[in-house]
Design a protein around this motif. Structure first.
Motif: not given
Length: 387
Positions: A126-144
């Motif tokens: 929903l928030h890909s701004n029309g750029n769904e081709s990369t499929g990346s979720w960006g950066s992730g943090l496992d806080a615990g």
């Protein structure tokens, strides 16, 4: 754009405890009687023989327990009786998917992380701004971080992942469990404490994430565990974490358990044949958890302290988070999971007797008795269902 810049949260909460059991008759009677005579003041109940599999469990054997609607309904009803706080709206908060701790016939997906995955996939789309081709979720943090949560995140389309733990031992366990994962970077596992100044000398590892913001933040069972490492500071945690949250945070917790609503007038070892098997099993589980917490206190440590979902939601809102949704799932504790809690009791007592004087005889006796009761109360309907 406005949705992308706002901090949103998807909150999960777990509830205790849903276990389906049966009590066999002949093979354990002599064992129970000997346990009474040897360890407890003997009490003579009116013995009532019970069928090997009570009729209401007949359709719940093995993996059917997790799929049959009637079995799921029994599980939800059982789980609701162990909540320390009554939920507004009653059962409408509950999801009809059962989470599981070491259950041999639970072959379905993990309902918690599967739901997180589905929700974040939808949000990303929903928030890909029309750029769904990369499929990346960006950066992730496992806080615990833990072995299970970080391993799960390593299979998701993140460009980078960091995991934070306050325990050196946990960091070693995570590295051991994840070292064969292609995307795993040992330098991404940080030993640090959220509740200490993040740039202090004794919190050096946290400097790696200073001034970073993460697209996906997972807080998995961290609120409760903070009591062992940063007691009385839980209320400040989400405020400290917020500058690191770029878009979404998913919080998995556990509802605090209380005395089951149908707690018997006598302990589960008394008059057991005249009460429902579900009721006996809830009492056994609660006895195990309370003994575990007592022993942890006895050896000078702090046990985990869970908070009800209402407290968590209010704390998040007070710190500027937008809570999108709250879901509750029942947990089924398998035999191995319960025995693991008893093993923890043994290890703590063994450590204590080697390091300082402690009157451990009666406590060890309680540990032994509860271990025997796990075997007496058959979990997941019959012995073939127990791993």
């Amino acid at each position: 754009k406005q949705a992308m810049s706002s901090t949103t949260l998807f909150l999960f909460s777990l509830i205790l405890i849903c276990i389906s059991i049966f009590i066999s008759k002949d093979e354990i009677l002599s064992k129970i009687r000997s346990n009474f005579e040897e360890n407890l003041e003997y009490y003579e109940p009116e013995w009532e023989e019970i069928d090997v599999i009570p009729e209401k469990y007949a359709e719940c054997e093995g993996e059917r327990f997790y799929k049959n609607p009637n079995c799921i309904k029994m599980c939800l009803q059982s789980a609701s009786k162990t909540l320390a706080t009554v939920k507004p709206g009653g059962m409408e908060w509950f999801q009809e998917e059962i989470s599981c701790h070491n259950c041999p016939h639970h072959t379905l997906r993990d309902p918690l992380f599967s739901f997180v995955y589905n929700q974040h996939s939808l949000w990303t789309k929903l928030h890909s701004n029309g750029n769904e081709s990369t499929g990346s979720w960006g950066s992730g943090l496992d806080a615990g971080t833990g072995a299970y949560s970080l391993s799960w995140m390593l299979h998701l389309p993140f460009e980078s992942i960091y995991g934070i733990t306050a325990s050196n031992e946990m960091a070693r366990n995570v590295e051991k469990a994840c070292k064969k994962e292609p995307k795993f970077d040992p330098d991404s596992v940080i030993v640090g404490n959220w509740m200490k100044p993040l740039n202090s000398v004794d919190n050096e590892g946290m400097r790696k994430i200073l001034n970073k913001k993460f697209d996906f933040v997972l807080v998995d069972y961290l609120i409760g565990s903070m009591e062992a490492f940063s007691p009385f500071r839980q209320e400040s945690f989400v405020k400290i974490l917020k500058p690191f949250v770029k878009s979404r945070i998913y919080l998995v917790g556990q509802e605090p358990y209380g005395l089951p609503q149908d707690w018997g007038k006598k302990s589960s070892y008394y008059d057991r044949w005249n009460r429902d098997a579900d009721q006996l099993n809830r009492e056994l589980a609660m006895n195990i958890f309370k003994l575990r917490d007592s022993i942890i206190t006895l050896v000078g440590e702090r046990y985990y302290r869970e908070y009800p979902v209402e407290w968590v939601v209010n704390n998040l809102k007070d710190n500027g988070y937008v809570v999108d949704e709250v879901q509750l799932f029942p947990i089924n504790w398998g035999k191995k999971a319960l025995e693991g809690q008893i093993d923890l009791c043994d290890s703590k007592l063994n450590w204590a007797t080697k390091n300082f004087m402690i009157t451990e005889r009666s406590t060890n006796k309680m540990v032994k008795l509860l271990r025997e009761q796990i075997n007496d109360l058959r979990i997941l309907l019959n012995s073939s269902s127990i791993a």
